[in-house]
Design a protein around this motif. Structure first.
Motif, mmCIF file in Angstrom:
data_model
loop_
_atom_site.group_PDB
_atom_site.id
_atom_site.type_symbol
_atom_site.label_atom_id
_atom_site.label_comp_id
_atom_site.label_asym_id
_atom_site.label_seq_id
_atom_site.Cartn_x
_atom_site.Cartn_y
_atom_site.Cartn_z
ATOM 1 N N GLN A 122 21.336 -12.965 -47.447
ATOM 2 C CA GLN A 122 21.092 -13.351 -46.173
ATOM 3 C C GLN A 122 22.355 -13.502 -45.183
ATOM 4 O OE1 GLN A 122 18.046 -13.294 -44.796
ATOM 5 N NE2 GLN A 122 17.166 -12.615 -46.894
ATOM 6 N N ALA A 123 23.114 -14.286 -45.575
ATOM 7 C CA ALA A 123 24.332 -14.527 -44.735
ATOM 8 C C ALA A 123 25.228 -13.397 -44.595
ATOM 9 C CB ALA A 123 25.340 -15.786 -45.377
ATOM 10 N N ALA A 173 23.947 -10.780 -42.264
ATOM 11 C CA ALA A 173 24.159 -11.438 -40.945
ATOM 12 C C ALA A 173 25.523 -10.977 -40.561
ATOM 13 C CB ALA A 173 23.613 -12.790 -40.841
ATOM 14 N N ALA A 177 11.570 -10.830 -44.318
ATOM 15 C CA ALA A 177 12.903 -11.361 -43.935
ATOM 16 C C ALA A 177 13.898 -10.458 -44.563
ATOM 17 C CB ALA A 177 13.019 -12.971 -44.220
ATOM 18 N N ARG A 226 20.520 -18.143 -43.690
ATOM 19 C CA ARG A 226 20.409 -17.749 -42.565
ATOM 20 C C ARG A 226 20.989 -18.905 -41.365
ATOM 21 N NH1 ARG A 226 16.206 -13.743 -40.495
ATOM 22 N NH2 ARG A 226 15.978 -12.196 -42.263
ATOM 23 N N ALA A 244 23.955 -18.558 -38.781
ATOM 24 C CA ALA A 244 24.228 -18.617 -37.526
ATOM 25 C C ALA A 244 25.095 -19.870 -36.853
ATOM 26 C CB ALA A 244 22.567 -19.317 -36.970
ATOM 27 N N LEU A 302 20.015 -22.145 -35.507
ATOM 28 C CA LEU A 302 18.720 -21.516 -35.945
ATOM 29 C C LEU A 302 17.774 -22.538 -36.450
ATOM 30 C CD1 LEU A 302 16.862 -18.786 -36.698
ATOM 31 C CD2 LEU A 302 17.894 -19.129 -39.082
#
Length: 443
Positions: free
Chosen positions: A20-21, A24, A76, A365, A369, A376
């Motif tokens: 996820q990171a 991003a 997601a 996530r 952020a 987030l």
């Protein structure tokens, strides 16, 4: 400050957080101690290795909380769910996974990502600088566990996790066992035949219970005490709670008809679930155990159809440590005394592969952020992920905090006057509300 995110532990939570990171746009370093430093349960150095069951449980996203969690993770862009879907096995209404190809696929995808690198070796101390997620799971190394304990000032909470045995298919007697998914669930013939069933009459069942009760069990070290997670009780613990407990639990005979003796109702049934795509391995469903190895082979060969069973892996038991998260973590999953460190996965007090991966997804996530200068918020409490995060970061009673699977009891109640009164309608109302809230959070 460094813009890299360091993740300790490459299990379900760590792998999902890293994905996820990185997706991003944040560079990620995964610190995985295996295979240099092994554990009781792991066999390889692959990321996201499954060490207990191969099941992600129900995939029903309209009537089941864990199925809803599957839906949220897919929505997601979760790596764990994508690879689970790619390596799914027939399992009726459940999502079962071919464990070795699954772990290899997760490992390959992460190693191939341009923003991810994997550094082997143990992290033994809590870092004071940088952005970190600790996702070391139930088998956190002793040195890191000691460092966490020293920082938090808490006595380590713990319970014992037990592992079920796995049987070679070609050693099962199919003149006694038969293929059938309970209540014939599943859309295809392969799904309906994802389970093997071994019937017991009353006398065999009673003798089996007697053997379980007297079998030698694993002894714990002096002074080592812990409870068991109710969703993963060893069969001998269930047997000690009453002779009928197993027959109303993993050995319940309902929804099954023996084609070898269609007019005879079994007193109890042992189910085995397909464990790999080749169909060469089956795990004994719900048969986590702390019996010693020699006793396991003797006791389990009392099961009709398993008299000559060959075991690819026998059951076992390990100590599972977790934080008292309601007192130690904020709603961003950060350690209150060291906010540069987040925790994710089973060490936070969630239970199950999917729950652990989901907490990694949110932690990854949130950390990404923060590194990018933003905040987030956690998913809404009406969602499965939000309900879990609320539970572990303040919704649960700290004095009695125990690991928890996702369930609708963690969600804000549905208005009973909303026109949906039956359980089926109520669960659909929960999932409809959750999906709408989760879509808004993603947006």
């Amino acid at each position: 400050m460094s813009t890299e995110l360091h993740i300790v532990g490459g299990g379900m939570a760590g792998s999902e957080a890293a994905w996820q990171a990185a997706e991003a746009g944040v560079p990620v370093v995964i610190h995985e101690m295996r295979p240099q430093v092994g554990t009781f349960a792991h066999r390889t150095g692959d990321l996201a290795e499954m060490v207990c069951s191969n099941s992600f449980r129900s995939d029903d996203d309209e009537q089941n909380a864990v199925g809803l969690l599957h839906w949220e993770m897919r929505a997601a862009g979760g790596l764990v769910m994508a690879m689970a879907d790619a390596h799914a096995l027939p399992a009726g209404g459940a999502l079962a996974v071919d464990r070795d190809p699954f772990a290899r696929a997760v490992t390959e995808r992460l190693r191939a990502h341009p923003l991810v690198r994997v550094e082997p070796g143990e992290v033994a101390q809590l870092p004071r600088d940088g952005h970190w997620i600790i996702a070391t799971g139930p088998l956190t190394s002793d040195r890191l566990a000691q460092a966490i304990r020293a920082e938090t000032g808490e006595e380590a909470l713990a319970f014992f996790d037990a592992i079920a045995p796995i049987v070679h298919f070609d050693s099962i007697d199919l003149s006694k066992a038969w293929f059938q998914s309970r209540y014939d669930k599943g859309e295809t013939e392969a799904q309906r035949k994802a389970y093997l069933n071994c019937p017991m009459d009353r006398a065999t069942y009673e003798a089996f219970i007697d053997a379980i009760l007297v079998a030698p069990k694993t002894e714990f070290h002096e002074g080592e005490t812990a409870g068991y997670f109710d969703g993963c009780l060893p069969i001998e613990v269930m047997a000690e709670r009453g002779r009928e407990t197993l027959r109303h639990g993993p050995m319940k005979p309902v929804g099954l008809t023996n084609p070898h003796q269609p007019d005879v109702k079994a007193h109890a049934v042992v189910q085995l679930r397909r464990d790999n795509a080749l169909g060469t391995l089956y795990n004994i469903v719900g048969f986590q155990t702390k019996m010693k190895y020699g006793a396991q082979t003797q006791v389990f060969r009392m099961i009709p159809g398993l008299e000559n069973a060959s075991f690819a892996r026998l059951g076992g038991i390990h100590r599972n440590t977790f934080l008292n998260s309601p007192t130690l973590l904020d709603e961003q999953m950060r350690l209150r005394t060291r906010p540069n460190i987040r925790f994710a996965g089973q060490i936070t007090g969630v239970e199950g592969y999917v729950e652990s991966a989901a907490m990694g997804l949110v932690a990854g996530r949130m950390a990404a952020a923060e590194i990018k200068g933003d905040t987030l918020p956690p998913p809404p409490r009406e969602t499965a992920m939000g309900a879990l995060i609320h539970h572990i970061t303040g919704g649960a009673e700290a004095k009695t905090f125990q690991p928890m699977n996702v369930n609708f009891g963690l969600f804000p109640p549905i208005d009973a006057n909303g026109g949906r009164r039956g359980r089926k309608d109520r669960y659909r109302a929960y999932t409809d509300r959750a999906k709408a809230a989760f879509r808004e959070w993603l947006d």
